[in-house]
Write a protein that holds these residues in place. Structure first.
Motif, PDB file in Angstrom:
ATOM      1  N   ARG A 134       0.806  -1.214   0.000  1.00  0.00           N
ATOM      2  CA  ARG A 134       0.000   0.000   0.000  1.00  0.00           C
ATOM      3  C   ARG A 134       0.849   1.279   0.000  1.00  0.00           C
ATOM      4  NH1 ARG A 134      -5.301   1.123   0.552  1.00  0.00           N
ATOM      5  NH2 ARG A 134      -5.515   3.143   1.527  1.00  0.00           N
ATOM      6  N   PHE A 319      -6.397  -1.227  -4.643  1.00  0.00           N
ATOM      7  CA  PHE A 319      -7.022   0.087  -4.804  1.00  0.00           C
ATOM      8  C   PHE A 319      -8.175   0.093  -5.794  1.00  0.00           C
ATOM      9  CE2 PHE A 319      -2.729   0.912  -3.377  1.00  0.00           C
ATOM     10  CZ  PHE A 319      -2.927   1.861  -2.391  1.00  0.00           C
ATOM     11  N   GLY A 320      -8.338  -1.038  -6.497  1.00  0.00           N
ATOM     12  CA  GLY A 320      -9.358  -1.024  -7.538  1.00  0.00           C
ATOM     13  C   GLY A 320      -8.965  -0.134  -8.699  1.00  0.00           C
ATOM     14  N   VAL A 321      -7.671   0.161  -8.817  1.00  0.00           N
ATOM     15  CA  VAL A 321      -7.184   0.944  -9.949  1.00  0.00           C
ATOM     16  C   VAL A 321      -6.331   0.009 -10.791  1.00  0.00           C
ATOM     17  CG1 VAL A 321      -5.770   2.887 -10.663  1.00  0.00           C
ATOM     18  CG2 VAL A 321      -7.208   3.075  -8.653  1.00  0.00           C
ATOM     19  N   ALA A 328      -7.716  -4.086 -16.148  1.00  0.00           N
ATOM     20  CA  ALA A 328      -8.979  -3.350 -16.133  1.00  0.00           C
ATOM     21  C   ALA A 328     -10.118  -4.326 -16.390  1.00  0.00           C
ATOM     22  CB  ALA A 328      -8.959  -2.257 -17.200  1.00  0.00           C
ATOM     23  N   VAL A 329      -9.837  -5.254 -17.301  1.00  0.00           N
ATOM     24  CA  VAL A 329     -10.821  -6.261 -17.638  1.00  0.00           C
ATOM     25  C   VAL A 329     -11.043  -7.223 -16.471  1.00  0.00           C
ATOM     26  CG1 VAL A 329     -11.169  -8.212 -19.158  1.00  0.00           C
ATOM     27  CG2 VAL A 329     -10.299  -6.082 -20.062  1.00  0.00           C
ATOM     28  N   LEU A 331     -10.630  -6.572 -13.409  1.00  0.00           N
ATOM     29  CA  LEU A 331     -11.355  -5.806 -12.392  1.00  0.00           C
ATOM     30  C   LEU A 331     -12.859  -5.851 -12.658  1.00  0.00           C
ATOM     31  CD1 LEU A 331     -10.503  -3.950 -10.031  1.00  0.00           C
ATOM     32  CD2 LEU A 331     -10.718  -2.039 -11.595  1.00  0.00           C
ATOM     33  N   GLY A 332     -13.234  -5.660 -13.929  1.00  0.00           N
ATOM     34  CA  GLY A 332     -14.647  -5.737 -14.290  1.00  0.00           C
ATOM     35  C   GLY A 332     -15.220  -7.107 -13.955  1.00  0.00           C
ATOM     36  N   VAL A 335     -15.873  -7.417 -10.198  1.00  0.00           N
ATOM     37  CA  VAL A 335     -17.078  -6.705  -9.786  1.00  0.00           C
ATOM     38  C   VAL A 335     -18.320  -7.507 -10.176  1.00  0.00           C
ATOM     39  CG1 VAL A 335     -18.419  -4.601 -10.080  1.00  0.00           C
ATOM     40  CG2 VAL A 335     -15.942  -4.471  -9.880  1.00  0.00           C
ATOM     41  N   LEU A 336     -18.272  -8.111 -11.384  1.00  0.00           N
ATOM     42  CA  LEU A 336     -19.393  -8.935 -11.818  1.00  0.00           C
ATOM     43  C   LEU A 336     -19.619 -10.114 -10.885  1.00  0.00           C
ATOM     44  CD1 LEU A 336     -19.209  -9.227 -15.691  1.00  0.00           C
ATOM     45  CD2 LEU A 336     -21.111  -8.404 -14.331  1.00  0.00           C
ATOM     46  N   GLN A 340     -15.523  -6.944  -4.403  1.00  0.00           N
ATOM     47  CA  GLN A 340     -15.095  -5.567  -4.540  1.00  0.00           C
ATOM     48  C   GLN A 340     -13.626  -5.446  -4.151  1.00  0.00           C
ATOM     49  OE1 GLN A 340     -16.666  -3.161  -5.849  1.00  0.00           O
ATOM     50  NE2 GLN A 340     -18.755  -3.920  -5.963  1.00  0.00           N
ATOM     51  N   PRO A 341     -12.793  -4.901  -5.056  1.00  0.00           N
ATOM     52  CA  PRO A 341     -11.389  -4.708  -4.701  1.00  0.00           C
ATOM     53  C   PRO A 341     -11.245  -3.618  -3.642  1.00  0.00           C
ATOM     54  CG  PRO A 341     -11.870  -3.631  -6.758  1.00  0.00           C
ATOM     55  CD  PRO A 341     -13.117  -4.371  -6.372  1.00  0.00           C
TER      56      PRO A 341
END
Lengths: 648, 359
Positions: A134, A319-321, A328-329, A331-332, A335-336, A340-341
């Protein structure tokens, strides 16, 4: 921590989990091998499976896919000289010359072994770093990221080959092309010439395909042999493996580099291979073979790019970044799945995090294993007469370019970049330098602007910035001192002196582009102007410098592959092929992709390749079926053409 | 995938064939619905669409395959333009839009070639958001407004005309000295800047706030100031059900300024909120689709949001907001996009004056 890691391992090693992971790996390899497709295409295949899946198995599948893209893309880079994805651009520099030399098997096995080790090192680093990373991620502000882009740009010093002036001019041109589109700070349109397509800038895949694929295809066609001009060397397999094992420190260093670069959101996978490549050049004693087929030039980027995915997971999970496009994909997908990151990934969902890490390590093993099995057969392609492969490669390049924005302009831009690539190759301008400039343009401007806005002039005094600046200075020094041996564009001879006029004309073209960039910049607001103004001046200075030195007849600047033909008053054939390719794009525009290929394939094979009609028909059917199948399976799009919609 | 379902689908058809069907009923059996999403894979709108896509497939008559087609670019203008040019009127082309599709249309961005008047909405998903600040200012609420005004506060934003537009306007109405830093790639990148201490104030939409900012608030690294609230079609602002304990912008303003917000800037703020938050993401079809197609979609949307387990499956991404369906969604959309000329002028003047945005 360890007990959680072990229980996660138990979960990963179940049959159900493993089978999904292997499925993900298969998809990842396919999209890695096909240039222009990356995590996004892989995701669209896997998504329908996600619903109702048990989250850990689904994560394993997604990670399996993302982890091996930098493994599969090596095939394309080594065998065809086309970057299979943005993470394997640098692999082309030495991998492709090795394939030409008949050492495709050695290059591939070295690459896969490096990918495997790099991926595992990445997973190991991630498993320890995730708990403490972090502060590291937060410690890199926009100022440090800007310095890192400068560090990336300093690689040009290594990759310029014999002429640093040409390298600077090419990188400048890359930056100029990268600055086309909307200004990040103000949203102003720059150098778009009123074309809507250019608002979002030229896509990376189009630039990479144009610069590398089109010139290589034309060059191989001119040579008229197979890709490899010599008989294959025996024992390539074990040799590649031994190459890697004899450079353990190189693998470890490049993998660590990959992890760190991957963990910094914003720099991403497109630069990591170049940085690793430059690193190996700077730290090697014997540099004479780089760019001509030195196996270390394959080991370095391939160790780094798989490790990079491990690093990129750090900001994604914490961080969800997303740390890269593929992430990025991912991460999506998370979420699906309802995951949650964020900090919770370390605090309460550590089991999930370790499932991801184990899956990453396993996927690298499975992926490399599958590639090794495939490689024997794929390596034989280098023995096939190239004229049979050329239409196929061209089709793949066009297919890849079209996936960028799915508009016809993608293909027009591909041909334009192809023309630039062909002449850069002919006149000995380092194409990697242009690509680096292009890749880093957006980041450089954005981070500089943000650094100044957040910190004022104090951004330069941050300790991180100073450290990276020192590293950059050392890197430039080493590059200038030792980089002269790395030439990606071949050597020159005496005849080249006689076509100076043509070489000047190409430099003149660059001067015009740079001047246009400056002219456009001056009309904008301060924040929109400053970056294009600086890079325009840089590109202009470089191009003018080259023009002067050509006039003086400096040997380091003079280069013309087609000098002999030009002196005799002949065309060398490059222009003819370019015209054919442009005509094909026009045909696609009118009648659509599949029909155009159905016309182009047999015509080209029979006229240029002198193949029997029956074989030509079979190859055409195979190619069309393949591209149609891929498009259908991945729910992609192909150009429809103008005529078809009229008939409906 | 489709081959797998074909036999199942055939069985279903056999089963339904026995039932009498009305003559005008729409049937999508064997068809493919192409859902254009003008954003990249993995972004908020994409995830939202991929949540609804399989459910649309299940609830539309004939169970068509629904594929999501991502056309990123131009902050969603590219994909929406493409849809506008190519969409068919048979119900097999639908579009997903977001605030960044709506705002340029309101402001008259020259690149916009689409017109919401040509479209019908069948489902709209609202969202909300929270503005929060760095605890270093020592401010916990509206009573500390003067302390905040004394500072130059940086705010990391994607752009003046992006999702943060009503946030920038709200901060301006509070007369704070905000220095926006544009060019952030996402709201997530903006939050990183806040966590680094680069930005002193930040804004996140509901799901991101609950996931990533609430832990910061709990560990004393962030202080919520106000939520954007929920704005209904008549412009009434109520507390956001996701954050019932956080005061709305209107409450915060009243406490800070001693009077409720009013005038042109407040009208403009409400217009932006209705167009970008009350209907943040929408499923739209071309207006010329046959009546039975529209009825089929409206019916499907009703079935999806009224399913007993919808809330539970929706998770945090969709949040606790009431989805607008059918006529309700469409009326809200047409209202949202008929912005008074003087409000539009106010907005464009403000954007060009403060942020040099050119129109």
């Amino acid at each position: 921590m360890f007990d959680v890691a072990l229980s996660a391992l138990g979960q990963v090693m179940t049959v159900g989990h493993l089978s999904f992971l292997v499925l993900g790996v298969m998809v990842g390899l396919i999209v890695g091998i096909l240039p222009g497709l990356g995590g996004i295409a892989g995701m669209s295949i896997l998504l329908p499976f996600l619903y109702g899946m048990e989250p850990t198995a689904a994560l394993g599948m997604l990670i399996g896919m993302v982890a091996v893209i930098p493994t599969g893309d090596t095939f394309t880079s080594v065998m065809m000289g086309i970057p299979g994805s943005s993470a394997s651009q640098a692999t082309v520099l030495d991998g492709f010359p090795m394939a030409k030399r008949g050492e495709a098997a050695r290059a591939l096995s070295a690459a896969f072994t490096s990918s495997l080790l790099g991926g595992i090192i990445g997973a190991i680093v991630l498993s320890f770093a995730i708990v403490i990373a972090r502060p590291l991620v937060l410690g890199f502000s926009s100022a440090e990221l800007f310095m890192l882009t400068l560090f990336g740009l300093s690689m040009v010093a290594v990759l310029s080959g014999r002429s640093l002036t040409k390298g600077i001019a090419a990188a400048g041109l890359g930056l100029v092309i990268g600055a086309i589109g909307t200004a990040p700070a103000t949203g102003e349109a720059r150098m778009t010439l009123g074309i809507d397509y250019l608002y979002d800038g030229v896509p990376l895949v189009v630039v990479a395909m144009g610069l590398f694929a089109i010139p290589e295809i034309i060059d191989l066609l001119k040579r008229g042999t197979a890709i490899s001009d010599s008989t294959p060397l025996g024992g390539g397999w074990t040799k590649g493996l031994r190459d890697v094992l004899s450079h353990p420190w190189l693998v470890a260093r490049c993998a660590s580099l990959g992890c760190v670069i991957g963990a910094l959101p914003g720099l991403g996978g497109a630069v990591v291979d170049w940085i690793a490549y430059s690193h190996v050049v700077q730290t090697s004693r014997d540099r004479s073979q780089f760019g001509k087929g030195d196996v270390r030039g394959v080991i370095a980027p391939e160790s780094a790019n798989n490790a990079c995915q491990g690093g990129a997971l750090v900001p994604t999970l914490l961080f969800g970044v997303p740390g890269s496009g593929a992430m990025a994909v991912f991460l999506g997908g998370m979420v699906l799945l309802g995951i949650q990151p964020g900090v919770t990934m370390v605090e309460t969902r550590l089991d999930l995090t370790y499932t991801i890490i184990w899956s990453l390590a396993l996927a690298n093993v499975v992926g490399a294993g599958l590639c090794v099995m495939l490689a024997r057969y794929v390596a034989r392609l280098t023995q096939v007469p190239f004229v049979l492969l050329a239409p196929f490669m061209l089709m793949i390049a066009m297919f890849a370019a079209f996936q960028a924005f799915r508009s016809m302009e993608d293909l027009v831009a591909l041909i334009v970049m192809g023309v630039v690539g062909v002449y850069m190759r002919r006149f000995g301008w380092p194409r990697p330098a242009l690509l680096i400039g292009f890749v880093l343009a957006a980041g450089a401007e954005n981070y500089l602007y943000q650094a100044v806005q957040f910190y004022g002039n104090e951004w330069m005094l941050r300790p991180g910035v100073i450290i990276i600046a020192l590293i950059t200075v050392v890197s430039v020094f080493l590059g200038l001192r030792f980089g002269a041996g790395v030439s990606s564009e071949g050597d020159s001879d005496v005849t080249d002196q006689q076509t100076r006029g043509r070489q000047m004309a190409f430099a003149g073209l660059l001067i015009v582009v740079a001047a246009f960039c400056i002219y456009e910049a001056v009309g904008l607001s301060f924040l929109g102007m400053i970056f294009p103004l600086i890079i325009g001046i840089l590109a202009l200075a470089g191009a003018v410098g080259v023009a002067f030195r050509i006039r003086q007849g400096r040997v380091s600047e003079i280069h013309d592959d087609d000098a002999t033909a030009a002196v005799e008053g002949r065309w060398s054939g490059r222009e003819t092929y370019l015209a054919v390719f442009a005509a094909l794009v026009a045909l696609v525009w009118i009648i659509g992709f599949i029909p155009a290929m159905a016309v182009f394939f047999p015509t080209f094979l029979i006229v240029a390749g002198k193949t029997r009609p029956l074989l030509a028909a079979a190859l055409t059917a195979g190619a069309v079926a393949f591209i149609w199948g891929i498009t259908w399976a991945m729910t992609l799009r192909l150009p429809q053409g103008l005529i078809l919609p009229l008939l409906q | 995938m489709t081959t797998l379902f074909k036999p199942i689908r055939a069985l279903m058809l056999c089963a339904t064939a026995a039932l009498p069907l009305s003559a005008t009923a729409q049937d999508f059996a064997g068809e493919t619905v192409e859902w254009t999403i003008p954003f990249g894979v993995g972004g908020g709108t994409d995830v939202w669409a991929r949540f609804f896509a399989p459910q649309l497939s299940q609830t539309l008559p004939g169970n068509p395959t629904v594929i999501v087609l991502n056309v990123p670019g131009g902050g969603s203008i590219t994909g929406a333009n493409q849809f506008h040019a190519r969409a068919t009127d048979d119900g097999l082309s639908i579009l997903g839009t977001s605030a960044s599709t709506q705002y340029p249309a309101i402001l008259g961005d020259p690149r916009v070639r689409y017109d919401y008047a040509d479209w019908t909405a069948v489902l709209a998903s609202p969202t909300g958001g929270v503005v929060y600040a760095d605890p270093k200012y020592g401010v916990t609420g509206a009573d500390g407004i003067d302390t905040l005004r004394a500072q130059e506060i940086r705010f990391a934003s994607q752009g003046a005309t992006a999702l943060e537009m009503p946030v920038l306007l709200a901060l301006k109405m509070l007369e704070l000295n905000i220095r926006p830093v544009f060019g952030m790639e996402s709201r997530g990148a903006g939050r990183l800047a806040f966590e680094r201490g680069e930005a002193g104030i930040d804004f996140q939409t509901a799901s991101a706030y609950l996931n990533s900012v609430v832990p910061l608030v709990e560990s004393g690294k962030a202080v919520p100031l106000f939520s954007m609230g929920v704005v209904d079609a008549d412009g009434n602002v109520s507390r956001d059900p996701s954050f019932p304990d956080v005061p709305t912008f209107v409450e915060f303003y009243e406490q800070a300024m001693g009077a409720p917000p009013e005038g042109q800037s407040f009208e403009a703020w409400k217009a932006l909120m209705i167009a970008g938050y009350s209907l943040q993401k929408m499923i739209v079809l071309p207006k010329d689709v046959p009546e039975e197609v529209l009825a089929a979609y409206t019916d499907a949307a009703h079935k999806i949001v009224e399913a007993p387990d919808f809330r539970e499956r929706a998770g945090e991404e969709i949040g606790v907001y009431d989805q607008l369906v059918g006529e309700e969604a469409n009326t809200a959309l047409q209202n949202a996009l008929t912005v008074d000329e003087d409000i539009r002028t106010f907005l464009t003047d403000w954007l060009s004056e403060d942020y040099n945005v050119r129109f």
